[in-house]
Design an enzyme around this catalytic site. Structure first.
Site, PDB file in Angstrom:
ATOM      1  N   ASP A  25      44.012   0.380  48.685  1.00 54.65           N
ATOM      2  CA  ASP A  25      44.183  -0.430  47.478  1.00 54.65           C
ATOM      3  C   ASP A  25      43.601   0.364  46.318  1.00 54.65           C
ATOM      4  O   ASP A  25      42.609   1.075  46.492  1.00 54.65           O
ATOM      5  CB  ASP A  25      43.397  -1.738  47.580  1.00 54.65           C
ATOM      6  CG  ASP A  25      44.094  -2.794  48.426  1.00 54.65           C
ATOM      7  OD1 ASP A  25      45.080  -2.465  49.116  1.00 54.65           O
ATOM      8  OD2 ASP A  25      43.640  -3.953  48.395  1.00 54.65           O
ATOM      9  N   HIS A  40      43.526   4.005  55.247  1.00 57.33           N
ATOM     10  CA  HIS A  40      44.470   3.922  56.360  1.00 57.33           C
ATOM     11  C   HIS A  40      45.414   5.115  56.361  1.00 57.33           C
ATOM     12  O   HIS A  40      45.650   5.731  55.323  1.00 57.33           O
ATOM     13  CB  HIS A  40      45.271   2.620  56.266  1.00 57.33           C
ATOM     14  CG  HIS A  40      44.419   1.387  56.360  1.00 57.33           C
ATOM     15  ND1 HIS A  40      44.400   0.574  57.473  1.00 57.33           N
ATOM     16  CD2 HIS A  40      43.555   0.836  55.472  1.00 57.33           C
ATOM     17  CE1 HIS A  40      43.554  -0.426  57.267  1.00 57.33           C
ATOM     18  NE2 HIS A  40      43.031  -0.291  56.061  1.00 57.33           N
ATOM     19  N   SER A  50      35.518   5.385  45.612  1.00 61.05           N
ATOM     20  CA  SER A  50      35.819   6.682  45.051  1.00 61.05           C
ATOM     21  C   SER A  50      37.307   6.912  44.944  1.00 61.05           C
ATOM     22  O   SER A  50      38.039   6.068  44.459  1.00 61.05           O
ATOM     23  CB  SER A  50      35.169   7.783  45.880  1.00 61.05           C
ATOM     24  OG  SER A  50      35.248   9.005  45.195  1.00 61.05           O
TER      25      SER A  50
END
Length: 267
Positions: free
Chosen positions: A86, A142, A226
């Site tokens: 995200d 992911h 980050s």
């Protein structure tokens, strides 16, 4: 005011002592009392979080929270590549021997970021994607596609803060921060996931060390947020239409959304 305070806490200073104190505070059990405030301030959708606020041990535990199964649908189309995180897709570009990724108005060298000349040569002529994660975002990483892990390596020691001050005063902060690079191989194609720490060497954690990852499978997480960079080889991908139709910068994206597809890919 609270948002500015939380951002300051999560993204501050070059001072190692402050960083140490912040980490200790965020991992202390009393810090879980701040979870409701933190969640409300950043408008976090707690309905998709796998645990209830009271079940988290501390604020840092909530920061690296897991989501409920199915909260981030992953495209199962065999040729589609998905976002690993995200965040904001801050830049997409072509890789040349002079490539500088301009992030927060600061140029970043791919050579310095990867550290290995052979790795840079592998991706010359290809494409790169830069994803920035803010304090409000889901901080699990992911696999963007299924593949065998060809190699993993780490670079850097001290991580400069990934905020406006860090970008302005730091020398190539993304390229010199502690980072973990995972290079995958799928059929005839290689791709790399570069995970860049924001605050200290312990901000990146591997949660998958097997030799193969499925698309959408969790491979790691940030304990302080980050940036993630994806690298693809020449003439192997084409951008998803929704990215091609935008200016390809500062585009919100969710983990699992299609960002590109393989060209002439065979499993």
């Amino acid at each position: 005011m609270k948002k500015r305070l939380y951002r300051l806490m999560l993204e501050l200073t070059h001072n190692p002592l402050y960083n140490y104190m912040l980490k200790k505070a965020a991992t202390h059990t009393w810090s879980r009392k701040a979870i409701p405030s933190f969640s409300k301030t950043f408008k976090i959708n707690t309905e998709e979080v796998a645990r209830q606020p009271a079940e988290f041990q501390h604020l840092n535990d909530f920061f690296s929270r897991e989501l409920k199964e199915g909260a981030r649908p992953v495209s199962q189309a065999v040729n589609e590549i998905v976002s690993p995180v995200d965040g904001v897709l801050s830049e997409v570009g072509d890789i040349t021997d002079k490539t500088l990724m301009h992030i927060k108005q600061k140029p970043h060298s791919l050579n310095t970021m990867l550290g290995l000349k052979g790795a840079v040569n592998t991706y010359l002529g290809g494409k790169y994607f830069v994803f920035y994660l803010s304090p409000k975002d889901y901080h699990r990483i992911h696999a963007p596609y299924s593949g065998h892990v060809r190699r993993r390596w780490a670079l850097g020691r001290y991580s400069e803060p990934v905020n406006h001050l860090g970008f302005y005063f730091g020398q190539e902060p993304l390229a010199t921060n502690y980072r973990l690079i995972t290079e995958f191989e799928s059929s005839k194609h290689r791709f790399a996931v570069v995970k860049i720490g924001a605050l200290n060497v312990n901000s990146i954690h591997l949660s998958h060390t097997e030799p193969y990852s499925q698309k959408g499978e969790e491979i790691g997480y940030f304990s302080f947020g980050s940036t993630v960079v994806l690298l693809f080889q020449q003439n192997t991908i084409e951008l998803a239409q929704w990215i091609a139709d935008t200016n390809k910068s500062n585009v919100p994206v969710k983990q699992g959304e299609t960002i590109a597809s393989w060209v002439n890919h065979e499993e």
